[in-house]
Design an enzyme around this catalytic site. Sequence first.
Site, PDB file in Angstrom:
ATOM      1  CB  SER A 122      12.364 -42.027 -12.507  1.00 40.08           C
ATOM      2  OG  SER A 122      12.343 -42.463 -13.594  1.00 40.08           O
TER       3      SER A 122
ATOM      4  CG  HIS B  74      17.109 -44.601 -12.382  1.00 45.73           C
ATOM      5  ND1 HIS B  74      16.722 -43.283 -12.966  1.00 45.73           N
ATOM      6  CD2 HIS B  74      15.704 -44.877 -12.022  1.00 45.73           C
ATOM      7  CE1 HIS B  74      15.514 -42.974 -13.285  1.00 45.73           C
ATOM      8  NE2 HIS B  74      15.092 -43.804 -12.898  1.00 45.73           N
TER       9      HIS B  74
ATOM     10  CG  ASP C 235      20.062 -43.021 -14.359  1.00 47.62           C
ATOM     11  OD1 ASP C 235      19.386 -43.929 -15.264  1.00 47.62           O
ATOM     12  OD2 ASP C 235      19.168 -42.250 -13.815  1.00 47.62           O
TER      13      ASP C 235
HETATM   14  N1  GSH Z   1      14.629 -52.246 -12.981  1.00 44.85           N
HETATM   15  C1  GSH Z   1      13.391 -51.481 -12.557  1.00 44.85           C
HETATM   16  C2  GSH Z   1      12.803 -50.584 -13.145  1.00 44.85           C
HETATM   17  C3  GSH Z   1      12.208 -49.522 -12.795  1.00 44.85           C
HETATM   18  C4  GSH Z   1      12.842 -48.569 -11.825  1.00 44.85           C
HETATM   19  O1  GSH Z   1      13.818 -48.491 -11.836  1.00 44.85           O
HETATM   20  N2  GSH Z   1      12.160 -47.954 -10.866  1.00 44.85           N
HETATM   21  C5  GSH Z   1      12.770 -46.879 -10.134  1.00 44.85           C
HETATM   22  C6  GSH Z   1      11.770 -45.584 -10.685  1.00 44.85           C
HETATM   23  S1  GSH Z   1      11.803 -45.242 -11.994  1.00 44.85           S
HETATM   24  C7  GSH Z   1      12.432 -47.245  -8.472  1.00 44.85           C
HETATM   25  O2  GSH Z   1      12.695 -46.333  -7.788  1.00 44.85           O
HETATM   26  N3  GSH Z   1      12.413 -48.481  -8.322  1.00 44.85           N
HETATM   27  C8  GSH Z   1      12.121 -49.004  -6.809  1.00 44.85           C
HETATM   28  C9  GSH Z   1      13.047 -48.966  -5.983  1.00 44.85           C
HETATM   29  O3  GSH Z   1      14.427 -48.825  -6.522  1.00 44.85           O
HETATM   30  O4  GSH Z   1      12.951 -48.740  -4.783  1.00 44.85           O
HETATM   31  C10 GSH Z   1      12.217 -52.677 -12.363  1.00 44.85           C
HETATM   32  O5  GSH Z   1      11.964 -53.314 -13.308  1.00 44.85           O
HETATM   33  O6  GSH Z   1      11.705 -52.688 -11.291  1.00 44.85           O
END
Ligand code: GSH
Length: 277
Positions: free
Chosen positions: A146, A256, A223
């Site tokens: 991302s 995602h 995604d």
């Molecule tokens: N819905 C998420 C948006 C952020 C998101 O999706 N982050 C991704 C990278 S862009 C991620 O890897 N999040 C941490 C995880 O899934 O461990 C939030 O509010 O925390």
Amino acid sequence: MTLTTKSEWKSFGGTLSVHEHESKVTGTPMTFAVYSPPGDGPFPVLWYLSGLTCNWSNVMEKSGLQRIASELGLMIIAPDTSPRGDNVANDDAYDLGQGAGFYLSATQEPWAQHYKMDEYILSELTRLVAKNFNGDMERQGVFGHSMGGHGAITFALKNPDHFKSCSAFSPITSPSVVPWGEKAFIAYLGKDKSAWAAYDATELVRSGHTTEAHILIDTGLADDFREVHLKPEIFKGVCEAAGQKLTSRLQEGYDHSYYFVATFMEDHLRWHAEALK
Ligand SMILES: N[C@@H](CCC(=O)N[C@@H](CS)C(=O)NCC(=O)O)C(=O)O
């Protein structure tokens, strides 16, 4: 540069370790993780740049990379996504401030003092890794997810001699024209869009920055961020026009999350190992 080891675990015959140091570049303590495969090395060094809200732990705990990195003899470095601390500027939103450094050097207040993640990783942390771990610094690659997938592509395009392999999971590819990128660039770089091109993968390729590395991108068709924030088709178009080698795959049904990243992690590690051997 003193390094304090905070944690260490044996994993698939190698070692996962977490370290803290005082960064001169960010002016804050910084934490990062290293997976060292079994054996004596020196090992190819593969940098993993994480996405919004993440730190070193997301990829190390959720992607299962240790098994294949062990088999392939790859050292993986996972830096943080921003400087952190009570004295570091922040924002209540998840997509700006701490956890959302966008791998750039901010020029605008209140961010400019500490938010220098590109300089931090490419200079200070690289020297620190070279000094303290058994990596082969002539064989470095970069990948990420991302925001970090975009960071990885910009690092590779701007430093083609430094990174010999590059890949990304669901990267933002044209930050200047999508809401995540526009918000971050206005805050960190200012409203003058001429300052944005140096940190935009699509604009970099358009202006002649290419790499010998064949870039691999995987993006999930399920995604929720793909159509609004990621737009892999824009990057594909400029790479085709510029002759930049790119394999950009769309994966049916994947979103995602790290369930997606974990699914394709083996492919990406083998892609890097082949390029770095
Ligand atoms: N819905 C998420 C948006 C952020 C998101 O999706 N982050 C991704 C990278 S862009 C991620 O890897 N999040 C941490 C995880 O899934 O461990 C939030 O509010 O925390």
